[in-house]
Scaffold this motif. Structure first.
Motif, PDB file in Angstrom:
ATOM      1  N   VAL A 410       0.846  -1.191   0.000  1.00 11.24           N
ATOM      2  CA  VAL A 410       0.000   0.000   0.000  1.00 11.24           C
ATOM      3  C   VAL A 410       0.880   1.238   0.000  1.00 11.24           C
ATOM      4  N   GLU A 411       0.264   2.324  -0.429  1.00  9.15           N
ATOM      5  CA  GLU A 411       0.855   3.645  -0.243  1.00  9.15           C
ATOM      6  C   GLU A 411       0.058   4.297   0.876  1.00  9.15           C
ATOM      7  N   ALA A 412       0.698   4.541   2.010  1.00 11.84           N
ATOM      8  CA  ALA A 412      -0.013   4.953   3.217  1.00 11.84           C
ATOM      9  C   ALA A 412       0.381   6.367   3.628  1.00 11.84           C
ATOM     10  N   GLN A 413      -0.532   6.970   4.371  1.00 13.01           N
ATOM     11  CA  GLN A 413      -0.311   8.310   4.899  1.00 13.01           C
ATOM     12  C   GLN A 413      -0.899   8.359   6.303  1.00 13.01           C
ATOM     13  N   VAL A 414      -0.130   8.845   7.257  1.00  7.16           N
ATOM     14  CA  VAL A 414      -0.598   8.986   8.640  1.00  7.16           C
ATOM     15  C   VAL A 414      -0.607  10.464   8.984  1.00  7.16           C
ATOM     16  N   LYS A 415      -1.788  10.946   9.389  1.00  9.01           N
ATOM     17  CA  LYS A 415      -1.926  12.369   9.723  1.00  9.01           C
ATOM     18  C   LYS A 415      -2.426  12.507  11.152  1.00  9.01           C
ATOM     19  N   PRO A 416      -1.664  13.148  12.027  1.00 11.76           N
ATOM     20  CA  PRO A 416      -2.144  13.403  13.397  1.00 11.76           C
ATOM     21  C   PRO A 416      -3.253  14.461  13.368  1.00 11.76           C
ATOM     22  N   VAL A 417      -4.330  14.235  14.107  1.00  8.46           N
ATOM     23  CA  VAL A 417      -5.448  15.170  14.170  1.00  8.46           C
ATOM     24  C   VAL A 417      -5.872  15.323  15.630  1.00  8.46           C
ATOM     25  N   ILE A 418      -6.635  16.391  15.899  1.00 10.71           N
ATOM     26  CA  ILE A 418      -7.218  16.633  17.219  1.00 10.71           C
ATOM     27  C   ILE A 418      -8.726  16.599  17.062  1.00 10.71           C
ATOM     28  N   GLU A 419      -9.377  15.708  17.802  1.00 11.52           N
ATOM     29  CA  GLU A 419     -10.829  15.567  17.691  1.00 11.52           C
ATOM     30  C   GLU A 419     -11.527  16.653  18.509  1.00 11.52           C
ATOM     31  N   HIS A 420     -12.895  16.685  18.389  1.00 12.36           N
ATOM     32  CA  HIS A 420     -13.670  17.754  19.012  1.00 12.36           C
ATOM     33  C   HIS A 420     -13.539  17.760  20.531  1.00 12.36           C
ATOM     34  N   ASP A 421     -13.256  16.604  21.129  1.00 12.02           N
ATOM     35  CA  ASP A 421     -13.109  16.537  22.582  1.00 12.02           C
ATOM     36  C   ASP A 421     -11.685  16.815  23.045  1.00 12.02           C
ATOM     37  N   GLY A 422     -10.812  17.213  22.116  1.00 13.60           N
ATOM     38  CA  GLY A 422      -9.436  17.542  22.458  1.00 13.60           C
ATOM     39  C   GLY A 422      -8.472  16.376  22.424  1.00 13.60           C
ATOM     40  N   SER A 423      -8.976  15.168  22.216  1.00 15.16           N
ATOM     41  CA  SER A 423      -8.091  14.001  22.178  1.00 15.16           C
ATOM     42  C   SER A 423      -7.322  13.955  20.866  1.00 15.16           C
ATOM     43  N   ARG A 424      -6.115  13.418  20.947  1.00 15.75           N
ATOM     44  CA  ARG A 424      -5.268  13.300  19.758  1.00 15.75           C
ATOM     45  C   ARG A 424      -5.488  11.937  19.110  1.00 15.75           C
ATOM     46  N   SER A 425      -5.615  11.944  17.798  1.00 14.87           N
ATOM     47  CA  SER A 425      -5.859  10.707  17.061  1.00 14.87           C
ATOM     48  C   SER A 425      -4.996  10.687  15.811  1.00 14.87           C
ATOM     49  N   LEU A 426      -5.014   9.544  15.142  1.00 17.93           N
ATOM     50  CA  LEU A 426      -4.271   9.361  13.894  1.00 17.93           C
ATOM     51  C   LEU A 426      -5.250   8.934  12.807  1.00 17.93           C
ATOM     52  N   VAL A 427      -5.144   9.561  11.647  1.00 14.04           N
ATOM     53  CA  VAL A 427      -5.922   9.152  10.482  1.00 14.04           C
ATOM     54  C   VAL A 427      -4.968   8.433   9.530  1.00 14.04           C
ATOM     55  N   PHE A 428      -5.221   7.153   9.335  1.00 18.81           N
ATOM     56  CA  PHE A 428      -4.371   6.316   8.478  1.00 18.81           C
ATOM     57  C   PHE A 428      -5.112   6.090   7.162  1.00 18.81           C
ATOM     58  N   THR A 429      -4.522   6.550   6.073  1.00 23.62           N
ATOM     59  CA  THR A 429      -5.093   6.380   4.741  1.00 23.62           C
ATOM     60  C   THR A 429      -4.161   5.497   3.929  1.00 23.62           C
ATOM     61  N   ALA A 430      -4.735   4.493   3.289  1.00 26.66           N
ATOM     62  CA  ALA A 430      -3.901   3.557   2.520  1.00 26.66           C
ATOM     63  C   ALA A 430      -4.587   3.212   1.206  1.00 26.66           C
ATOM     64  N   ARG A 431      -3.799   3.128   0.171  1.00 28.10           N
ATOM     65  CA  ARG A 431      -4.291   2.726  -1.149  1.00 28.10           C
ATOM     66  C   ARG A 431      -3.558   1.457  -1.572  1.00 28.10           C
ATOM     67  N   ASP A 432      -4.329   0.450  -1.910  1.00 28.38           N
ATOM     68  CA  ASP A 432      -3.751  -0.833  -2.304  1.00 28.38           C
ATOM     69  C   ASP A 432      -3.066  -0.692  -3.658  1.00 28.38           C
TER      70      ASP A 432
END
Length: 725
Positions: A410-432
């Motif tokens: 895959v070609e992947a991308q990880v982007k750190p984000v902050i959700e509405h409640d202030g918690s930190r999360s990761l958005v992992f996008t991958a293309r086969d």
């Protein structure tokens, strides 16, 4: 405490409103009046005292009954006045002032303004009866009448103010409760149901509520509640059929209260029975009106509904817009071909879309709670974790599902984000890109074979030359073997007749004749040479075949440590016929370690550069040129230089030579793909660089730099790989 308060709440009503609290206060005063009557019984005759006390108790009971019911009939003012008159008269007017004030203070909190006119008439009649019949002093009656009329007016105004305040408080609670419901709504239908219930509870005058959407020049009823019912839901009417007052309200910040003929026209346009009035508030999102909230009134309200209705409409519009966006986003996410995974900062997976589940070969629920990085190949985890928030590059990596059905590229991308409640999360996008990798591998192999095909005639010529002299030498050896075999036969005959001197002499002469005929000295001198030349030809053919096999081999998708110098030797053998007629090749192989690379790609890079150099020398038309191939080690990079004495690169096209389909060669000679492919193989596949220096009319030097360890060498992550020797 709560259980102790239940009996009190059972007998006291509406104490949760300001008007109810004021009424309850006056009711307490009214309930104390019979005590004053009992006290005066001791100073009055028994019968009149009992009658007065009974009148007082009857009045108090009636007032409490009206308190419980929340209303009084208008005619009760007359009976209540009679009871007050009787109670006051039998007590010697001792309780008249207190009784009258308590009665008027309490009763003036009930009923509309016209009813208060009747109350004033009753008071005047009561005081007149007292003056004329009961000999109440006029100086005593007139001030009391004035005080009672003033109290009547003041408490009526107080009730009106309390009623307005309670109405505002009620609507505020309704709208606040609706806000909570709208926040909890998960569908547009839920949100509209919450809005309709809040609108219906906003005022007693509201009989029905509608939610309309604007479709071009039409209005459509999408939700309805109250007396109108569901029969109007789905009806569509022309916007032009609505009265002008209603149309003017359909703008940002608009509002309209439609009554009379305009209300009847609006009801007719909406295909429902006529009503006295309608209140319209627009539904606005992003500055555009997309609908309206309509209250259908059974009567004119005594309160202004504008503020709370527009607030409810704004909250509803915001919620409907957010739910629409959420719905559209859900559609996009669910139908996206790319895998989308939301995980906590520590990698714990919280959401996956269907594409991610399909890629990993499992159900979405199987992935929730797993660690994202546990699904990524160990060699690729560091590249994903090291992504900085400001930069989100696409990283090639390998992932697999919990059932371990094999690695997917895959070609992947990880982007750190902050959700509405202030918690930190990761958005992992991958293309086969597994299929893409397979096709690219096949394409590269095809390009290698195409290159071999272009050089096939020269390669055939290179093989044909040694094959020709190998064949000539073998035929010579065949003839020499036959001659030597004939000589050996004579020697065998000679050995057989040695005992007979006469025959032996004859046999010797015959052997000498045969030796002279076949020229033994020549054979003994040339046969070893022919054998040596034959073996040399076989070696040359074998070298060409080995070079062809090494160049044309598809290789492995996984990188391996390889000998670049040997690869360049093989490539020069394959390209020999393309080069030897136009240039001399000079090589300078440096001392290189094994380089972590795709060897087939490097073969293609060197071939394209060497053939390109030969074409440049041919185009220069200055006779035979020189191609210099040099390798060296520069820090952690293996450097390959290919220099030529060709035409050079003009400055105006220097920034285009690596572009696809750009070529300076004649049609049919160049495709514009050679140098573009070289750049792709060096930079994208190996993380290296390619550059050139050139002087027009003198030549060009292409410099390829490849990381010795490779851009994704497993040894960098602690898994040492033994170099193949």
């Amino acid at each position: 405490m709560a259980s102790a308060a239940l009996p009190v709440r059972r007998w006291l009503r509406s104490a949760d409103t300001m008007l109810g609290q004021v009424r309850t206060l006056y009711l307490g005063i009214v309930l104390a009046l019979p005590l004053f009557g009992l006290w005066h019984m001791f100073a009055a005759p028994v019968v009149p005292a009992l009658a007065g006390e009974a009148a007082g108790l009857l009045l108090v009971g009636w007032l409490y009954l009206g308190y419980r019911r929340g209303r009084f009939p208008a005619w009760s003012w007359v009976g209540e006045g009679a009871c007050v008159c009787l109670a006051a008269g039998t007590s010697g007017y001792g309780v008249l002032i207190g009784l009258s004030l308590a009665w008027i203070g309490f009763r003036s909190l009930y009923g509309p303004l016209p009813e208060k006119s009747l109350a004033a008439v009753v008071l005047c009649a009561l005081m007149g009866f007292g003056v004329l019949v009961l000999d109440v002093p006029l100086g005593y009656a007139l001030p009391l009448l004035f005080a009672l009329l003033l109290l009547l007016a003041i408490n009526h105004l107080l009730a009106s103010i309390c009623r307005i305040r309670d109405g505002i408080s009620h609507r505020t609670r309704i709208v606040a409760s609706a806000g909570t419901g709208l926040v909890a709504a998960t569908t547009r239908a839920d949100a509209m149901e919450v809005t309709l219930q809040a609108a219906l509870g906003m005022h007693r005058a509201v009989g029905s509520a509608l939610i309309l959407t604007i479709l071009g020049r039409s209005l459509r009823v999408v939700a309805a509640g109250g007396r109108v019912g569901a029969e109007v839901r789905g009806r569509v009417t022309k916007l032009s059929g609505m009265p002008a007052q209603a149309r003017d309200a359909l703008r940002p910040g608009g509002y309209a209260g439609v009554t009379g003929a305009a209300a009847a026209a609006a009801c007719e346009a909406l295909q429902m029975p006529a009503h006295p009035g309608l209140v319209i508030a627009p539904l606005t999102a992003h500055g555009d009106v997309f609908g309206a909230l309509v209250l259908v009134l059974d009567r004119s309200p005594d309160d202004d509904l504008r503020q709370m209705l527009t607030t409810l409409a704004d909250w509803t519009a915001l919620t409907l817009d957010q739910l629409l966006i959420r719905s559209r986003l859900s559609i996009v996410v669910d139908n996206s071909p790319d895998a989308l995974i939301l995980a906590r900062e520590d990698g714990n997976i919280r959401f996956v879309n269907p594409a991610a589940a399909a890629l990993l070969g499992c159900a979405p629920g199987d992935l929730l709670g797993l660690n994202l990085f546990s699904l990524v190949h160990g060699d690729d985890v560091a590249a994903l974790r090291d992504v900085q928030p400001a930069a989100t590059p696409v990283v090639p990596c390998r992932i697999h599902g919990p059932h371990d059905l094999g690695w997917a590229n895959v070609e992947a991308q990880v982007k750190p984000v902050i959700e509405h409640d202030g918690s930190r999360s990761l958005v992992f996008t991958a293309r086969d890109v597994s299929e893409q990798h397979r096709l690219e591998l096949e394409l590269r192999h095809a390009q290698k074979l195409e290159s071999v095909g272009r050089l096939a005639a020269g390669i055939a010529h290179e093989i044909n030359t040694p094959i020709q002299f190998v064949g000539d030498n073998v035929r010579f050896l065949q003839t020499a073997f036959a001659d030597l075999d004939r000589l050996c036969a004579v020697y065998r005959d000679l050995a057989a007749v040695v005992p007979d001197p006469a025959e032996a002499a004859t046999a010797v002469r015959k052997a000498e004749d045969v030796a002279a005929d076949i020229d033994v000295e020549f054979l003994m001198e040339e046969v070893p040479t022919a054998i040596t030349q034959t073996l040399d030809g076989v070696d040359r053919v074998a070298n060409i075949v080995r070079a062809m096999k090494a160049f044309g081999h598809p290789g492995m998708e996984v990188k391996a440590r390889s000998d670049l110098n040997e690869a360049i030797r093989n490539t020069l053998v394959v390209a020999a016929n393309e080069i030897k007629y136009v240039a001399d090749v000079e090589v300078d192989y440096g001392d290189l370690p094994l380089v972590y690379c795709h060897l087939g790609d490097i073969n293609q890079v060197v071939l394209n550069l060497v053939v390109n150099a030969a074409h440049a020398i041919t185009a220069a038309q200055r006779g035979r040129g020189t191609i210099r191939v040099r390798t060296r080690l520069d820090g952690g990079y293996a450097v390959i230089e290919v220099a030529d004495t060709g035409t050079g690169v003009a400055p105006e096209i220097a920034d285009k030579i690596f572009d696809h389909f750009f070529t300076t060669k004649d049609v049919g000679v160049g495709t514009g793909q050679g140098l573009a492919l070289v750049r792709t193989l060096v930079t994208d596949r190996h993380g290296g660089t390619i550059d050139f220096t050139s002087e027009v009319g003198e030549g060009t030097v292409f410099t390829v730099r490849l990381p010795v360890a490779g851009n994704d060498d497993p040894s960098e992550h602690g898994d040492r790989v033994e170099a193949a020797v």
